[in-house]
Design an enzyme around this catalytic site. Sequence first.
Site, PDB file in Angstrom:
ATOM      1  N   ASN A 178       0.843  -1.199   0.000  1.00 38.12           N
ATOM      2  CA  ASN A 178       0.000   0.000   0.000  1.00 38.12           C
ATOM      3  C   ASN A 178       0.875   1.245   0.000  1.00 38.12           C
ATOM      4  OD1 ASN A 178      -1.598   2.184   0.599  1.00 38.12           O
ATOM      5  ND2 ASN A 178      -2.888   1.094   2.083  1.00 38.12           N
ATOM      6  N   PHE A 179       1.141   1.758  -1.197  1.00 40.08           N
ATOM      7  CA  PHE A 179       1.898   3.011  -1.335  1.00 40.08           C
ATOM      8  C   PHE A 179       0.958   4.126  -1.804  1.00 40.08           C
ATOM      9  CE2 PHE A 179       5.857   0.282  -2.440  1.00 40.08           C
ATOM     10  CZ  PHE A 179       6.073   0.038  -1.098  1.00 40.08           C
ATOM     11  N   ASN A 199      -5.148   4.113  -6.185  1.00 42.71           N
ATOM     12  CA  ASN A 199      -5.614   4.307  -4.825  1.00 42.71           C
ATOM     13  C   ASN A 199      -6.477   5.571  -4.831  1.00 42.71           C
ATOM     14  OD1 ASN A 199      -5.776   4.510  -1.911  1.00 42.71           O
ATOM     15  ND2 ASN A 199      -3.967   3.208  -1.836  1.00 42.71           N
ATOM     16  N   CYS A 254     -37.560  13.902 -31.296  1.00 41.65           N
ATOM     17  CA  CYS A 254     -37.364  15.122 -30.496  1.00 41.65           C
ATOM     18  C   CYS A 254     -38.594  15.410 -29.647  1.00 41.65           C
ATOM     19  CB  CYS A 254     -37.072  16.309 -31.417  1.00 41.65           C
ATOM     20  SG  CYS A 254     -36.907  17.869 -30.512  1.00 41.65           S
ATOM     21  N   CYS A 265      -2.263   5.268   0.240  1.00 42.57           N
ATOM     22  CA  CYS A 265      -3.192   5.923   1.161  1.00 42.57           C
ATOM     23  C   CYS A 265      -2.847   7.415   1.301  1.00 42.57           C
ATOM     24  CB  CYS A 265      -3.151   5.243   2.522  1.00 42.57           C
ATOM     25  SG  CYS A 265      -4.251   6.016   3.703  1.00 42.57           S
TER      26      CYS A 265
END
Lengths: 446, 470
Positions: free
Chosen positions: B131-132, B199, B341, B134
Amino acid sequence: MAEYPTPTTEQEFAANFAQIKPLMSNTEALYESSRCLFCFDAPCIKACPSGIDIPQFIRQINTGNATGAAKTIYEANYFGNACGKVCPTEVLCEGACVYNLNEQKPIEIGRLQSHATRKVIDSGHKLFGPGPANGRKVAVIGAGPAGISAACELRALGYEVDVFEAREQPSGLTLYGVAPYKITNAETLAEMDYLEQQFGYRVHYNRRINSREELQALEEAYDAIFLGIGLGATNALLLPGEERQNCVGAVEFIEQLRMAHQHVAVGKKVIVLGGGNTAMDAASESSRLGAEDVILAYRRGKDEMGAYEFEYDLAKSVGVKGLFNVAPVEIVGNGKVEGVKFIRTATRDGQVQIVPGSEFVEPCDMVIKATGQAKQTGFLHLIPGLQLDGKGRIVADARTGQTSNPKYFASGDALNGGAEVVNAAAEAKQTARGMHAFLTENGLSS
Amino acid sequence: MPDLSINFAGIKSPNPFWLASAPPTNSGYQVMKAFDAGWGGAVWKTLGVPVVNVSSRYGGVNYRDKRLVGFNNIELISDRPLADNLREIEEVKKFFPNNAVIASLMVQSRQEWHDIVRDVTNAGADGIELNFGCPHGMCERGMGSAVGQEPEVLKTIVEWVMEVARIPVIVKLTPNISDITEPARAARAGGADAISLINTIQSIVGVDLDKFAPYPIVDGKGTNGGYCGPAVKPIALNMVKNCAQDPDVRLPISGIGGIENWRDAVEHILLGASSVQVCTAAMHFGFGIIREMTAGLEQYMTEKGFNTIYDFVGKALPNVKHWEDLNLKYQVKAHINEDKCIGCQLCYTACEDGAHQAIGLQEGTRTPVIIEDNCVGCNLCSLVCPVEQCITMERRDDGTEHRTWKERTKANDIPVTFNDDRAGGLHHWVPEPAAALGKERHKTLPGKARALGSPQEVIAPKASDVLSAS
């Protein structure tokens, strides 16, 4: 077995006459307002007789600004809450919603409108006040949608305003003439209180103006007079037996219903004569009061009825049965109503023709005549120089509402012959500005 | 019947849908429940030295009546003792040997990294995710995105991990960086087996208008959180693409960001992801969404004739180019299908105010009309139109010509001075500025006055008196 049990208490009455456009919760309003596309030059605005900026107020509701939404509504229409509930939105704003063309449910504009206005009414949050006093006075005759709307706008313009009302309470047909499942008395009167507190006009109740002398006094005391007198009693059918007990006019029946609720007695079998919206209301109301059979009798075919389709659908949904191509010839009975003698009709080249020899008696114990309201021509003739058209409607300038007697201005049913609350509210607001323009132009300006 | 299974850098999973490291993977109970529901894998809530959390942890972004189109959190990594987590990982693997359990890790020293990598390997984890990424709380302590934002530090820590790793190692990247490929390349240089991204994005999801504080509010105060949910998918897709196209990255990619249905997953896969991770959608709707995801993916693969996931991993990448490589000769123009339309005129006002004044109104109908000469083919009208297939963009060039900015540059055929007559909009008609006046003003009038026109028109004389009425 009747569609509804006869109500005996206020709770039972409220259940039978449950609001067909109930108050939206905040969550429901958020979801519904989220659906609005914010059309350019929106068709709903154009379809609204009072021209409320509907996409704007819906966007304001959606952004958590209900107060701003109410202001947008009231700036265009002082009967904002009532109109949200009693307007035939199906044929006005909601009928014009572009979602209809995409086979999607139109935005519930009426309920959103009432949601926002109820919030400010309940909070008492004031949005408007009277303008700086300009030293001039206007008398308003009639405290209905036209009269009250004119009073609000005139106060905003700085006039002193006295409203003369024949009845005990304000708001005219909104209180006395609309079906109870469209709006409650409490809700109607809450909006009237809210307006009166903000604008500070004076309403004189139980003050029917009905003589030349009284009018003369008003003419002398006031700079101008606004006529918001609406229409009169139900037209007589001029049929034999019409005087029999339990043969009543729809307008009178509904008024009694609005005032006395479950204390109004209805027959076991009711015949409603007429094909307009008031006939639909009277029929629905009879059913909701516990009538076992309700027959709607109309002299032309189903598709030729003047009533909106959704109003007929509403009547049918509470068990009302249609009887078409029949003309009443006599109210039969012995003191009390025992039936209606009809003759069958056929429509040829647009003309209703009777079918000779086709008479029959449809038994019933109550007849409600929903055959239109009379114009108050007797009263109107007391005003010197006041011109009426061939149908007894007041003739007035389309933009300013000024009548052929320059001191008198008019709006609402007495002018348009009978339309919706929203029409009266919109016309009166414009007429008030017309009065202002006239009075200032006449050198009366301060 | 297509085969949904994957082998992601050596981690086998019955389908590409993994729960991302987050609250839904906080416990063995949740992970077992998810596997039971049909999820292929789960990245365990990040393990490390247990933290202490605040109360009031999440904030949401609602759009009109739609809840949580964006979501942020200020929760930290696992606050449960490591031993409890390891025991539960072991138990989950016993019940679900064929599902992937990946342990997300975040610690500080080399020794701590060595210890925890060995611990989770012994517990039976199939892989490791570093986990690089947060972006709140942990980064203040030198971990999480503080690492992800320093490619050299990232590389060093990956090297520490690889010294002892016996199972595949994924590096989870933070998007809070200007060029995502730099940390991706550092991960490869450090020896990682795969990367996962993105992340969460540093965010403030809203401010309380009465309390004057950002959400979520902790005793009157707030802090930036990590943003995720459907709103971040476009950012994630672009970063996944960047990594997938970089010749120096060349690692399997686990796509994360705004995935809540099979379509989102396929988009990530088409841009190079070979597994996908989901968090917000599971937090919003529960694990049951997996049924729609696997069913939708299977249906798509069947219709396209793809036998395995790998048949379409990165399949859209060859079509993602630099702007300068796009064909300037390609020409589309808007076409309004009059039958469809509904007359909302959103296209008209959008083009008038937000584009090139290429849509006009016509007398007698609410259906607007395209002014062909002015239409630059920007798509705006077709994007705002609420009716399906009502406004379509029709190709107008004959397809024979192809000329890019790059080619024009080479050919010396590009505008180079301020008033160069090779300017793209040189002959494009725009209305005179003063023609704008009065077009919107009447809308500020209330009610019927607006429908009728200006107050001067409503009341002939002394209109100025009336103006102050409301």
